[in-house]
Every structure is written in structure tokens, then in C-alpha cells.
Design a protein around this motif. Structure first.
Motif, PDB file in Angstrom:
ATOM      1  N   VAL A  46       0.994  -1.276   0.037  1.00 49.28           N
ATOM      2  CA  VAL A  46       0.088  -0.192  -0.059  1.00 49.28           C
ATOM      3  C   VAL A  46       1.066   1.354  -0.011  1.00 49.28           C
ATOM      4  O   VAL A  46       1.896   1.420   0.907  1.00 49.28           O
ATOM      5  CB  VAL A  46      -0.893   0.050   1.128  1.00 49.28           C
ATOM      6  CG1 VAL A  46      -1.712   1.178   1.206  1.00 49.28           C
ATOM      7  CG2 VAL A  46      -1.726  -1.352   1.418  1.00 49.28           C
ATOM      8  N   ASP A  50       2.308   1.062   4.770  1.00 44.94           N
ATOM      9  CA  ASP A  50       1.738  -0.365   5.167  1.00 44.94           C
ATOM     10  C   ASP A  50       2.537  -0.992   6.298  1.00 44.94           C
ATOM     11  O   ASP A  50       2.463  -2.107   6.904  1.00 44.94           O
ATOM     12  CB  ASP A  50       1.355  -1.318   4.187  1.00 44.94           C
ATOM     13  CG  ASP A  50       2.579  -1.517   3.290  1.00 44.94           C
ATOM     14  OD1 ASP A  50       3.739  -1.100   3.578  1.00 44.94           O
ATOM     15  OD2 ASP A  50       2.553  -2.582   2.435  1.00 44.94           O
ATOM     16  N   TYR A 105      -9.937   0.938   4.634  1.00 48.02           N
ATOM     17  CA  TYR A 105      -9.839  -0.097   5.467  1.00 48.02           C
ATOM     18  C   TYR A 105     -10.564  -1.167   4.979  1.00 48.02           C
ATOM     19  O   TYR A 105     -10.154  -2.441   4.700  1.00 48.02           O
ATOM     20  CB  TYR A 105      -9.927   0.147   7.094  1.00 48.02           C
ATOM     21  CG  TYR A 105      -9.961  -0.884   7.948  1.00 48.02           C
ATOM     22  CD1 TYR A 105      -8.791  -1.493   8.295  1.00 48.02           C
ATOM     23  CD2 TYR A 105     -10.935  -1.820   7.996  1.00 48.02           C
ATOM     24  CE1 TYR A 105      -8.496  -2.850   9.192  1.00 48.02           C
ATOM     25  CE2 TYR A 105     -10.978  -3.168   9.055  1.00 48.02           C
ATOM     26  CZ  TYR A 105      -9.736  -3.416   9.382  1.00 48.02           C
ATOM     27  OH  TYR A 105      -9.639  -4.557  10.210  1.00 48.02           O
ATOM     28  N   ARG A 160      -8.943  -2.413   1.679  1.00 45.97           N
ATOM     29  CA  ARG A 160      -7.845  -3.517   2.008  1.00 45.97           C
ATOM     30  C   ARG A 160      -8.051  -4.727   2.881  1.00 45.97           C
ATOM     31  O   ARG A 160      -7.662  -6.079   2.265  1.00 45.97           O
ATOM     32  CB  ARG A 160      -6.750  -2.679   2.891  1.00 45.97           C
ATOM     33  CG  ARG A 160      -5.535  -3.522   3.324  1.00 45.97           C
ATOM     34  CD  ARG A 160      -4.855  -2.612   4.169  1.00 45.97           C
ATOM     35  NE  ARG A 160      -3.313  -3.597   4.613  1.00 45.97           N
ATOM     36  CZ  ARG A 160      -2.301  -3.130   5.049  1.00 45.97           C
ATOM     37  NH1 ARG A 160      -2.104  -1.946   5.324  1.00 45.97           N
ATOM     38  NH2 ARG A 160      -1.567  -4.034   5.365  1.00 45.97           N
ATOM     39  N   GLU A 198      -7.711  -8.601   1.434  1.00 45.95           N
ATOM     40  CA  GLU A 198      -6.866  -9.654   2.202  1.00 45.95           C
ATOM     41  C   GLU A 198      -7.971 -10.659   2.457  1.00 45.95           C
ATOM     42  O   GLU A 198      -7.390 -11.933   2.446  1.00 45.95           O
ATOM     43  CB  GLU A 198      -6.386  -9.086   3.451  1.00 45.95           C
ATOM     44  CG  GLU A 198      -5.384  -8.051   3.336  1.00 45.95           C
ATOM     45  CD  GLU A 198      -4.727  -7.391   4.660  1.00 45.95           C
ATOM     46  OE1 GLU A 198      -5.612  -7.278   5.532  1.00 45.95           O
ATOM     47  OE2 GLU A 198      -3.712  -6.644   4.661  1.00 45.95           O
ATOM     48  N   PHE A 240      -5.137 -10.027  -2.177  1.00 50.07           N
ATOM     49  CA  PHE A 240      -4.011  -9.363  -2.024  1.00 50.07           C
ATOM     50  C   PHE A 240      -2.626  -9.120  -2.469  1.00 50.07           C
ATOM     51  O   PHE A 240      -2.141  -8.220  -2.894  1.00 50.07           O
ATOM     52  CB  PHE A 240      -3.917  -8.592  -0.373  1.00 50.07           C
ATOM     53  CG  PHE A 240      -3.453  -7.481   0.085  1.00 50.07           C
ATOM     54  CD1 PHE A 240      -3.944  -6.397  -0.471  1.00 50.07           C
ATOM     55  CD2 PHE A 240      -2.266  -7.448   0.681  1.00 50.07           C
ATOM     56  CE1 PHE A 240      -3.698  -4.996   0.048  1.00 50.07           C
ATOM     57  CE2 PHE A 240      -1.565  -5.940   0.839  1.00 50.07           C
ATOM     58  CZ  PHE A 240      -2.586  -4.903   0.609  1.00 50.07           C
ATOM     59  N   MET A 253      -1.980  -1.039  -4.095  1.00 45.28           N
ATOM     60  CA  MET A 253      -3.058  -0.020  -3.882  1.00 45.28           C
ATOM     61  C   MET A 253      -2.248   1.441  -3.548  1.00 45.28           C
ATOM     62  O   MET A 253      -1.032   1.544  -3.052  1.00 45.28           O
ATOM     63  CB  MET A 253      -3.610  -0.266  -2.356  1.00 45.28           C
ATOM     64  CG  MET A 253      -4.270  -1.634  -2.351  1.00 45.28           C
ATOM     65  SD  MET A 253      -5.215  -1.848  -0.830  1.00 45.28           S
ATOM     66  CE  MET A 253      -6.380  -0.658  -0.972  1.00 45.28           C
TER      67      MET A 253
END
Length: 453
Positions: free
Chosen positions: A97, A106, A194, A197, A201, A206, A211
Motif C-alpha cells: 500500500v 503499510d 480499510y 484493504r 486480504e 491481496f 494500492m
């Protein structure tokens, strides 16, 4: 050739987050400053911030300071780096990210040693493009069956604030049969970031996702860099590794609003509803990055675009409609088949999909249109015929089984369900379809068909 870095200390003016610096011209030398280049602004207390060149007028250069001009005085200095913003690219950026400046956020390993490439380059030479002919399956019936998404297509999701367009966009990124998903978020609140993401995941995708996120609390100018970051990385994966890349962008209206705010700080004369006159060209520069490469993979762009007040004539969706190849119209939690359009679906429907795809698509929409007309007659207390009751039943089934954005099924299963839905409401001779398709796909035993008879 290594460019000589010179520090300039004559700050003329500070307006909002814009800083104007005097840069004297050097006779017989290359231009010291170019539009879009980066600069490092150093305040008198030693604090530094990145800035971007947004205007050049003779010897006066306007800089948009990323972190704002708070704490910066006319005693500050500016050092031009000689290159525009750069995006990191290597296999190590997958599952990471980044913010709008291309820095990891991240908490993962440092990527400062990874190769970086300039963003915002020109669109692909048309000679290097091929005609799109491959479908991207999303397992969303209203897309796969009725408005197929095609590789290299650029298409927005028109919606309004409050609609679940972000969860819908995340689900498409999870379910789409793409090799790489590049996500670009502009002005996102933390909850939305959030959710994206966590969704990637939890779905186990992911590891093939990159991102680039600008949150609502982040610098405004980084919001303008996110699409270019995402598209630069997508181009690299498509050209150098032959990957089929899906780029998800949200929300392009937030991007346009950021452009408007920067334009106002430059004292530019606004055009329609306060937006700058170059809105169309700036949007087109990003959308035209979508491409099916003759010697590589492809870049497909799916972008959420909110319509303030549900007004499709608002400058952002209005200009977008002239650039893109259709749109998905999301309202009331459903994809509206009459507001949605995919101009490239004829390249794949019935060619790379099942033979009954074209006929079933047109027949379903025809009956749903008649169901809406019958519903209007019912609302006005007119007498309904037996056929009206048939199409009303079909309309209820169509909305429940296909239009809800939470419905998920493969294309072939969705086509079979279309035949089943038709069989529950109509007799075979009412379909007005090719007899060979009816003989092959119409359910042999259907209570609905007997009831219709």
C-alpha cells in the motif's frame, strides 16, 4: 547527464498551498524547470516538503506544496529535482500500500532501492494497440450478461453518495479474472480505505494487488497524483510482463474537485460550475491509458464517479461520458439495465461467449421493459391482461435474481438462470427467439411454462 541542482531563495508570494518562486532564465542553457517537475521546499527551520511545478510564467514558477504552506515563510528555498513524480515498480510492490507520493504506508519492508519510473507519460501509440476481443468476467450478472466488460475498456460506475459503489468496486476487483489489480483511492475516509484493504486480504487476492491511497486527511495535491501512479504501474505490468491489469479508481469526482481547488489557488478563470476549462482533457489523459497491447498484456480502467444530486449533466459525469466506452449506472442498490451501457460488448457477446448470449440478453431486457410498462398501468389502476401479469412476475424475478449488486454467479450459470426465469413466466412460442436456441436451452420441464399455456 546529471542535472545540476540549484537552490532558489527568492520566494515572491505564498497563497494557500501555492508558493511562487523567482527562477532567473539562464542564457544558452536548458530549461531549469519543467511543468510537473518536483522540488524540495526547505523552510527556515530546516523542515522540508515536496512540491510540484503547476505553472511557469516567464521567470515565476508556481509550486503546489504537498504538505501545505503552514510554517513556510518567504525566507524558504526551493531546489528543483529535474524530474516529475515517480512510481515504484518491481515484483516487490505487489501486496503493498502506497500513498499519493509513492511512499509505502503499510509498515512493510523499505522499497527505496526499487526502480522508479516517471508518471504521466503520453498515451500508447495507436499502432501498438489491437482491437479488444477478450472479456473480463466479473461474476456480476448485470455486467457479464447484459453489459460485458472487455479488456482495455475504460468505463465508469455512475452513482451517488450513499450508494455502495465502493464495496461493489472491491467485489469486482476480487472476482474479476485479471492477473493484477491496481487500486487508486482519492479522498477516501479511513473506513473506506480499510474496507478495501480488508476485502482484498480476506478474499486472498491481496498478493496480486497494488494500492495507491490518498485519504481525506492527506495533502490535496497527492490526490491528483494517485491516478497517474496507478496507471504508470499498470502500464509497466502490462507492457513488460504481459499481464492483464484491471485498474480500479474511486472517486473521479473527488479528483476533479481537487483539480478545481488547485485551479482556484492559481487564480485561473473557471468554466462550468467552477471547474477549470481543461477538465475534459485532464480526464481524457487518464482514461486513454486503457489499452490492449499488440505485444503485451492489457490495461482496463473501471472508475467510480459520483454524481452530485444524482445529476448526470454535472460537469464530471457529463465530460466522462464523452471519453469512456459506456457506463454502469448504480442506484438504489441495483445496476439499472437502461442507464447502463457497454459499447464494446458486441466484440465478445456470442463470439467468445456462449451462442445464446446475444439472444438471451436482448430477450430478457425486452421483457423487463414490458414489465415496467405493465407496472405503470397497474399503478394507474388500469385493467391488466394475462400477459401483463406474466411480465409483472418476470420483472419481480429479474430484479431479485439479477439486478441486485450482491448477486454473484459465473456467466454460464447466469445464462442458464435466464432460461429458467423465462420458462417460469412464458411459453416457448412467446419468446420470439431462434427456434434452434429454444430447442437447445429452454428447460424441458417447467411448471411456469405449463401455467403460461
Amino acid at each position: 547527464m546529471v542535472r545540476e541542482l540549484i537552490r532558489y531563495s527568492q520566494v515572491l508570494e505564498i497563497v494557500g498551498d501555492t508558493l511562487k518562486v523567482h527562477v532567473p532564465e539562464r542564457a544558452g542553457a536548458d530549461s531549469v524547470v519543467r511543468y510537473g517537475d518536483l522540488a524540495v521546499v526547505k523552510s527556515v527551520d530546516g523542515a522540508t516538503s515536496l512540491a510540484q511545478v503547476i505553472r511557469i510564467e516567464r521567470g515565476i514558477v508556481s509550486l503546489q506544496v504537498f504538505s501545505g504552506t503552514k510554517g513556510i515563510s518567504t525566507g524558504a528555498t526551493a531546489t528543483f529535482l529535474g524530474h516529475p513524480m515517480q512510481a515504484p515498480y518491481s515484483g516487490n510492490i505487489l501486496g503493498r500500500v502506497f500513498d499519493g507520493a509513492g511512499a509505502p504506508v503499510d509498515g512493510g519492508p523499505d522499497l527505496s532501492g526499487e526502480p522508479r519510473y516517471d508518471i504521466g507519460g503520453p498515451s500508447v501509440n495507436p499502432a501498438e494497440r489491437i482491437v479488444p476481443k477478450r472479456m473480463i468476467r466479473t461474476d456480476v450478472p448485470m455486467i457479464d450478461v447484459f453489459n460485458s466488460l472487455v479488456e482495455s475498456q475504460k468505463i465508469p460506475i455512475f452513482s451517488v453518495s450513499g450508494e455502495p459503489y465502493n464495496p461493489f468496486l472491491a467485489r469486482i476487483g476480487i472476482q474479476a479474472d485479471a492477473d493484477i489489480v491496481v487500486f487508486g483511492g482519492m479522498g477516501l475516509i479511513f473506513d473506506d480505505f480499510y474496507t478495501f484493504r480488508q476485502s482484498f486480504e480476506d478474499a486472498g487476492v491481496f498478493s496480486r494487488t497494488v494500492m495507491f491511497v490518498n485519504q481525506a486527511s492527506d495533502p490535496l495535491v497527492e490526490r491528483l497524483l494517485v491516478p497517474d501512479m496507478a496507471l504508470a504501474v499498470a502500464e509497466k505490468f502490462a507492457v513488460e510482463e504481459g499481464k492483464r491489469v484491471l485498474v480500479l479508481l474511486t472517486d473521479m469526482t473527488a479528483y476533479a474537485d481537487a483539480m478545481k481547488e488547485v485551479g482556484i489557488s492559481q487564480e485561473r478563470v473557471p468554466s462550468q460550475r467552477g471547474y477549470m476549462g481543461d477538465l475534459y482533457s485532464e480526464l481524457a489523459r487518464r482514461y486513454e491509458k486503457a489499452c490492449d497491447y499488440a505485444k503485451g498484456g492489457s490495461v482496463t480502467i473501471l472508475a467510480a464517479t459520483t454524481m452530485p444530486g444524482n445529476d448526470v449533466t454535472h460537469p464530471v459525469p457529463d465530460n466522462t461520458g464523452y471519453i469512456t466506452e459506456g457506463q454502469f449506472y448504480l442506484h438504489s442498490g441495483v445496476i439499472d439495465p437502461f442507464g447502463s451501457l457497454s459499447r464494446l460488448k458486441q466484440n465478445v457477446v456470442g463470439k467468445t461467449t456462449r451462442e445464446d448470449h446475444s439472444q438471451i440478453m436482448n430477450t430478457m431486457i425486452r421483457f423487463y421493459s414490458e414489465a415496467r410498462d405493465a407496472a405503470q398501468k397497474q399503478a394507474m389502476a388500469f385493467e391488466l391482461s394475462d400477459y401483463d401479469h406474466q411480465v409483472l412476475k418476470f420483472g419481480d424475478l429479474f430484479r431479485d435474481r439479477f439486478m441486485d449488486i450482491n448477486v454473484s454467479m459465473p456467466l454460464e450459470e447466469a445464462l442458464d438462470l435466464c432460461w429458467q426465469t423465462l420458462a417460469e413466466c412464458f411459453a416457448p412460442e412467446q419468446l420470439l427467439m431462434k427456434q434452434t436456441l429454444i430447442d437447445k436451452f429452454f428447460p424441458k420441464v417447467a411448471d411456469g411454462a405449463l401455467a403460461a399455456e
